[in-house]
Write a protein that holds these residues in place. Sequence first.
Motif, mmCIF file in Angstrom:
data_model
loop_
_atom_site.group_PDB
_atom_site.id
_atom_site.type_symbol
_atom_site.label_atom_id
_atom_site.label_comp_id
_atom_site.label_asym_id
_atom_site.label_seq_id
_atom_site.Cartn_x
_atom_site.Cartn_y
_atom_site.Cartn_z
ATOM 1 N N GLY A 147 0.773 -1.226 0.000
ATOM 2 C CA GLY A 147 0.000 0.000 0.000
ATOM 3 C C GLY A 147 0.809 1.283 0.000
ATOM 4 N N VAL A 148 2.119 1.189 -0.090
ATOM 5 C CA VAL A 148 2.990 2.372 -0.084
ATOM 6 C C VAL A 148 3.566 2.579 -1.485
ATOM 7 C CG1 VAL A 148 5.086 3.417 0.845
ATOM 8 C CG2 VAL A 148 3.584 2.083 2.346
ATOM 9 N N ARG A 149 3.268 3.747 -2.075
ATOM 10 C CA ARG A 149 3.815 4.095 -3.393
ATOM 11 C C ARG A 149 5.190 4.712 -3.228
ATOM 12 N NH1 ARG A 149 0.379 8.283 -6.064
ATOM 13 N NH2 ARG A 149 1.883 8.009 -7.770
ATOM 14 N N MET A 150 6.121 4.243 -4.054
ATOM 15 C CA MET A 150 7.482 4.770 -4.034
ATOM 16 C C MET A 150 7.915 5.073 -5.463
ATOM 17 S SD MET A 150 9.209 2.126 -1.260
ATOM 18 C CE MET A 150 8.410 0.679 -1.943
ATOM 19 N N VAL A 151 8.447 6.266 -5.662
ATOM 20 C CA VAL A 151 8.960 6.688 -6.961
ATOM 21 C C VAL A 151 10.445 6.965 -6.778
ATOM 22 C CG1 VAL A 151 8.743 8.296 -8.881
ATOM 23 C CG2 VAL A 151 6.729 7.734 -7.487
ATOM 24 N N PHE A 152 11.267 6.396 -7.655
ATOM 25 C CA PHE A 152 12.710 6.429 -7.437
ATOM 26 C C PHE A 152 13.414 7.415 -8.369
ATOM 27 C CE2 PHE A 152 11.181 2.282 -6.094
ATOM 28 C CZ PHE A 152 11.703 2.200 -4.815
#
Length: 590
Positions: free
Chosen positions: A208-213
């Motif tokens: 449920g955690v969005r991460m953009v790198f």
Amino acid sequence: MTIKDAKGNVVWDLEQYKKYIGLDKTAPDTVNPSLWRNAQLSLLNGLFKVTDRIYQVRGYDLSNISFVQGDTGWIVFDPLISPETARAGLELINRQLGRRPVVAVVYSHSHVDHYGGVRGIVDAAEVAAGKVQILAPEHFTEHAVSENVIAGNAMARRAVYMYGALLPRNARGGVNGGLGMTTSTGLAGLILPTREIRKTGEEVTIDGVRMVFQMTPGTEAPAEMNTWFPQFKALWMAENATNTMHNILTLRGAQVRDALKWAGYLNETIETWGGDVEVKFQSHHWPRWGNANVVDYFKKQRDLYKYTHDQSVRLMNQGYTGEEISEMIKLPAELDNFWPNRGYYGTLRHNSRAVYQRYMGWYNGNPSNLNNLPPEMVGPKYVEFMGGEAALLKKARASFDKGEYRWVAEVLKHAVFANPKNAEARELLADTLEQLGYQAESGPWRSVYLQGAYELRNGVPSAGGTQTATPDTIRAMSPAMLFDYLAVRLNAGKAAGKKYAINIDFPDLQQAYTLSVENAVLNHTRKQWPQADVSLSMDKATLNAIQLKETSLEKAVADGKLKITGNAAVFEDFMASLDSFDFWFNIVTP
């Protein structure tokens, strides 16, 4: 805050610092007041809330361990150096906020204080079963392994100087490492990533955690990445933006970093998320909150590295050498007076020299320095030219009394290399290095000077260094990387005049290689020779066990794990030609 391993050995002890460093204590005369303040804040330890669903445990190692709360478990960023300290951090947050499983681990980059404790928080079997994901930037494994093995022995020895791990914990000894108090001493592990992030903008959602790198290779590490959390307007900066000037070239030794590229990625960070970010946090020190505050910080950090690069190159192109540039370059007040830019870890002096080195190399262009004498040869000459040891020491003591410590260190290093048994020269040089250490604002500079003084008085230690080529690191090496490591261990004197080939098959990997020794050089190829002096067949795990001295050649053969055909004496001769590196080599003495 005294953390021990299973055998009862202390791997982390914050209590020894608390005995003499406190928020209510003023800096003693033996510690730079600015470094003292950094140490006071670094000593604050425990569980900290960064923003909703993001937490950090600080003060449990040189680095921070960060926890992002998913729907069911923890996503852990950078699990410290040692399994023991990482486990203690996980236990703390579970006690305070409720027990949750670790569902993912993110390695921000390829330095050991950001992955070494992983086995303290997850089990390798859970990773293999797909229950825990491990994310890392592209080429993470290659750089994590190569930095800790190929030149690992020399780097680890110099790290003893840089981090002050063996210095006494008092106001005349170890105070602070700049990025944190010091390094823990557990056996660092490594569980290989299950997914590599390859491009900026790549997005992953876990629990449920969005991460953009954001990929930032070639900045603080060869493989590194930042992470944006759009749900929380939070930006994880890895080690690209801490609360200190960082190293363009670390004093323990490494590849020179690219200050221009570093500034460019920070500018990309501003342009990409500067309008939205409300909190930034990272793998060392403390967070920063508020959009305007964060963006102003990013700009000043960006311009710190850009200024260091641009002005060093400007002076370089005017013909100045690295040493001269380090004396000339000064930060403008708006950068110099910004506290997160102070040189607690890197310094403007050695970073400007690093920029020069990146472009121009070790040679400064002066013919006198093209083939100059090494310290062991030049020392006696200096002593002779200065009128002998007694005259040199008399002059050096007069300069010491004037506070000319840099000059005294320059003079006395020649006296010590000319006659390392001269107790008076060693003691005066030790006194001099102490004074330089007491003045240093940089934690590593202080540690380097004081460790040098310690070894001049007490000799080279025999225990306490950090092992870099750990079992997990050896196991993580591909056969090609392992053969490159064997090549730098080949003793040319023992291999001179010999010519042979060794075929090696790894049935578990379905890979075959030929090692050839000729011209005192070891080469390896995947194009296996049809004719070799000896052929071996074994799983990679067996070769690892032999390397790690967990088994012997004879036992591996007897157990049926190693099959040898052809002239076995050739392989035995090859193994006998490999050097083992002595960790405790001399630095301040011949």
